[in-house]
Structure formats: structure tokens, C-alpha cells
Design a protein around this motif. Sequence first.
Motif, PDB file in Angstrom:
ATOM      1  N   SER A  56      36.259  42.772  29.525  1.00 47.94           N
ATOM      2  CA  SER A  56      37.644  43.172  29.259  1.00 47.94           C
ATOM      3  C   SER A  56      38.241  42.464  28.051  1.00 47.94           C
ATOM      4  O   SER A  56      39.375  42.746  27.670  1.00 47.94           O
ATOM      5  CB  SER A  56      38.514  42.890  30.491  1.00 47.94           C
ATOM      6  N   VAL A 100      41.927  44.089  27.818  1.00 41.02           N
ATOM      7  CA  VAL A 100      42.172  45.407  28.390  1.00 41.02           C
ATOM      8  C   VAL A 100      42.874  45.220  29.736  1.00 41.02           C
ATOM      9  O   VAL A 100      42.354  44.543  30.618  1.00 41.02           O
ATOM     10  CB  VAL A 100      40.857  46.187  28.597  1.00 41.02           C
ATOM     11  N   ASP A 102      44.472  48.066  31.247  1.00 40.20           N
ATOM     12  CA  ASP A 102      44.524  49.371  31.894  1.00 40.20           C
ATOM     13  C   ASP A 102      43.310  50.162  31.442  1.00 40.20           C
ATOM     14  O   ASP A 102      42.975  50.179  30.253  1.00 40.20           O
ATOM     15  CB  ASP A 102      45.814  50.112  31.532  1.00 40.20           C
ATOM     16  N   ALA A 156      39.101  46.894  33.021  1.00 36.44           N
ATOM     17  CA  ALA A 156      40.435  46.301  32.879  1.00 36.44           C
ATOM     18  C   ALA A 156      40.618  45.106  33.793  1.00 36.44           C
ATOM     19  O   ALA A 156      40.067  45.056  34.903  1.00 36.44           O
ATOM     20  CB  ALA A 156      41.509  47.349  33.179  1.00 36.44           C
TER      21      ALA A 156
END
Length: 203
Positions: A56, A100, A102, A156
Motif C-alpha cells: 500500500s 493507498v 481506498d 489499501a
Amino acid sequence: PFTLRRPALVAGALALALGTTALTALPGSAQQGPAVAAARFAGPDFADVAERVAPSVVRGMTRERATPAAEATPGPRGMPEMFRRPGGAPQRAGQGSGFVIDADGLIVTNAHVVGEHAEVSVALADGREMPARVVGRDAATDIALLKVEAGAPLPALRFGDSDRTRVGEWVMAIGNPFGLGGSVTAGIVSARGRQIGAGPYDD
């Protein structure tokens, strides 16, 4: 930063330390028998957490948008070609960590990384690079929100509850500073609510 909550582990470490102290003979004591060597506590293992959250982490890259006035200005003598704009003026670039948050492609990073007039792109953990759109930016909190179109869901992270953070808890920090390709470190929460005069949101 991501909080790693292992109260049982910490309690176990304390119990181990106390137990080892009780078993170790002190100089000049009347205790008979061989002395027990104190065990070394290695601390928590962050490898599983790092492996889980690393996909992520992204690297944000910015490039100042060219303006007609800037393009008409010649760059400094001897400046390498890769740092020139088509018109000859120097081009400022920056980079920083992003995460990240989402699966649809929302990424949070620092506002100072994005700047006010910059073209932004991101490099994902899987090696892909793609343009990013600045959705929002707040200089006071130094937070910016980016959006990328990856064509598929991205891994995410989820937010924790900072109100539950306790002084002394283990925490792990992960990111991509200076474009190094990823970095992990760890420590403990040293304080909460500390005021250092850094800005309007100092806590």
C-alpha cells in the motif's frame, strides 16, 4: 505510522525481565548453585506487519508545471539537459511517500510534496507508474489527497483509532523516503498531546 498493539507481548517481556532478575544471583548473596544468565529480549517482530502493509506504500513524484514566462527564461549555465524545460528554464521536481487508503485509487500524501502548481505521478509497489490527480490539499495539516486510475482495485490500508494510542506502545513507521524504494523503522510512542509550537495543529 501504524500502531502495533501487543500488550500481551509487552507484559510477557516484563514478566521475563522480572523473572530473570529473580533467578540471577546477586554479588555477595548467599544463594548457592550456578548463576542463571539473563535472557536478552529481542523485542517484537515487525516483519509480518511490514509485509502486509508494504504493497500500500507508494512513491509520489511531482514536477512543477511550466508557465510561458518560465519557459522563456534560460536555465543556469551548465545545468544538465534532464533538468531543463523545453524553453530552457530549470524544472523543480520533488518526491515523497504516499499510502493507498481506498481500493478505488485514493492516496494520501503530504501537501508539501504535492505543492500548489505541480504535475503529480505515483509509483506503486508493483512497479507501475501512473499520473495522479490532486483531489484535495490542506497546507495547515500538510495533507494532500490524490486519485489514480489503476484499472483494478489497489491494496489499501485502513485507519486506526489514534484516541486509543497509549504512551509506550510499539509503533512501526513505513514509507518511501527520498525514493529509496521503501523503508521500515520502529520505536515507541513517546508522548501524546505534546506542544512544540510547530503550527496551528500542534497535537
